[in-house]
Design a protein around this motif. Sequence first.
Motif, PDB file in Angstrom:
ATOM      1  N   LEU A 180       0.823  -1.206   0.000  1.00 21.93           N
ATOM      2  CA  LEU A 180       0.000   0.000   0.000  1.00 21.93           C
ATOM      3  C   LEU A 180       0.859   1.259   0.000  1.00 21.93           C
ATOM      4  N   TYR A 181       1.953   1.243   0.741  1.00 20.51           N
ATOM      5  CA  TYR A 181       2.895   2.372   0.741  1.00 20.51           C
ATOM      6  C   TYR A 181       3.461   2.602  -0.660  1.00 20.51           C
ATOM      7  N   LEU A 199       3.917   5.537  -5.873  1.00 17.51           N
ATOM      8  CA  LEU A 199       4.092   5.477  -7.324  1.00 17.51           C
ATOM      9  C   LEU A 199       2.793   5.652  -8.095  1.00 17.51           C
ATOM     10  N   GLY A 200       1.660   5.435  -7.480  1.00 15.35           N
ATOM     11  CA  GLY A 200       0.383   5.523  -8.175  1.00 15.35           C
ATOM     12  C   GLY A 200      -0.253   6.889  -8.042  1.00 15.35           C
ATOM     13  N   ALA A 243      -4.611   5.432  -4.870  1.00 12.62           N
ATOM     14  CA  ALA A 243      -3.957   5.055  -3.616  1.00 12.62           C
ATOM     15  C   ALA A 243      -4.912   5.125  -2.439  1.00 12.62           C
ATOM     16  N   TRP A 244      -5.701   6.208  -2.351  1.00 11.35           N
ATOM     17  CA  TRP A 244      -6.597   6.345  -1.208  1.00 11.35           C
ATOM     18  C   TRP A 244      -7.789   5.393  -1.306  1.00 11.35           C
ATOM     19  N   GLY A 249       3.126   7.021   2.258  1.00  8.56           N
ATOM     20  CA  GLY A 249       3.537   7.023   0.853  1.00  8.56           C
ATOM     21  C   GLY A 249       3.247   8.348   0.172  1.00  8.56           C
ATOM     22  N   ARG A 250       2.047   8.915   0.424  1.00 12.84           N
ATOM     23  CA  ARG A 250       1.724  10.205  -0.177  1.00 12.84           C
ATOM     24  C   ARG A 250       2.609  11.322   0.368  1.00 12.84           C
TER      25      ARG A 250
END
Length: 396
Positions: A98-99, A104-105, A110-111, A152-153
């Motif tokens: 998920l990270y 990268l997405g 992602a959310w 990640g964001r």
Amino acid sequence: MELPMMWRQWLARHDRITDVLPAVPLLVIAAGATAAGQHGWQQPRWHDVVWTALSCVPLAFRSRWPLGVALFTVAGDLTLMAVAPHIAPTPAASLIALYTLALLGSRRTAWIVGSVSAVAITGVYAATHAESVVAGASLLRFDFALAATALGRAVLNRRQSLAAARERVDHAERTREEEARRRVAEERVRIARDLHDVVAHHITLVNAQAGVAHHLMRANPDQAYEALAHIKDNSRAALDELRATVGLLRQPDDAPGSRAPIPRLADLDALVGGFQASGLSVWVARTGAPSPLAPATELTAYRIIQEALTNTHKHASATRTAVVLDYGVHALRVTVTDDGRPGTPKGAGGGHGLIGMRERAIAIGGTITAGPRPEGGFQVVADLPLSLAPSLPDAP
């Protein structure tokens, strides 16, 4: 310092190894968690370690297919939690996936995947362990899933901010280089204009005086000797001004004082004397109340007079030239008029001398007109500001 650099370069060439590296600490943590018991250390539960290792296999492709790896990893962990809850390890591989997806997405993907995965992991864990979804262990897994996406964001935003900062620095550096090149080009034009003024003026005088000396050498040696003395003086003056102009290129700094021009209107008598010695009668008059001039205005006025007299001596069959300095309230009007024949060509508008005069006047906010007079001769009129500072409006 070289070893870490070599290590990073080696990892950059092996994406799969870089992607699977987080699995190493996960395996160590899984082995340590199963070995730690209530009565001290015991034999690790190797089946839990094996399941953890299997769940980390898809991570080897997380940078190539972040969405697919995230969905596959989360689905695998949910299946294992539903089928064998007693041996299901903590879904740490799903958190890493998920990270990576958040890093990268796209933000929306992602959310959405992170939120759905958090709800699914929490619900399956609560159902298989007979706990409430608001219990501590269930909420902990929910928080971990959302935290992995948020982390990640955050890392992505940080990288984008750093990239934007580097781009601004690069742009500023390119802008400074372009500005420096523009200033160099302007300086070259200015120096070329000064060199033209100096060379054209003095070489014209030297040529005229050499002609006088050659004509009088046999008939009147005394006057020829005087003409040769003028040639010597003008040659020395030319060399001095050339040395001063070219010497500007050797200044270590760009301070205004180091670039102060040498000629001023106070040197106008010496300039006129050189032309008179070469046979051109020059009459100088000053009208109005003389007032202090800006250095740039004084230099421009001197150069315009010098170039106008040089053009008169070179191109016009003139015997008399009048130079009038009219000091006004806000401007200095410089008028140079000769009595050459009507229609005498002087390269009006096309020669380097007239172009240089026009550029000098415009550069300080002045104007200049030049052209033949109907009654004969040529006239140059320049209006130059007394001060380059903006004038204040009058009080009402």
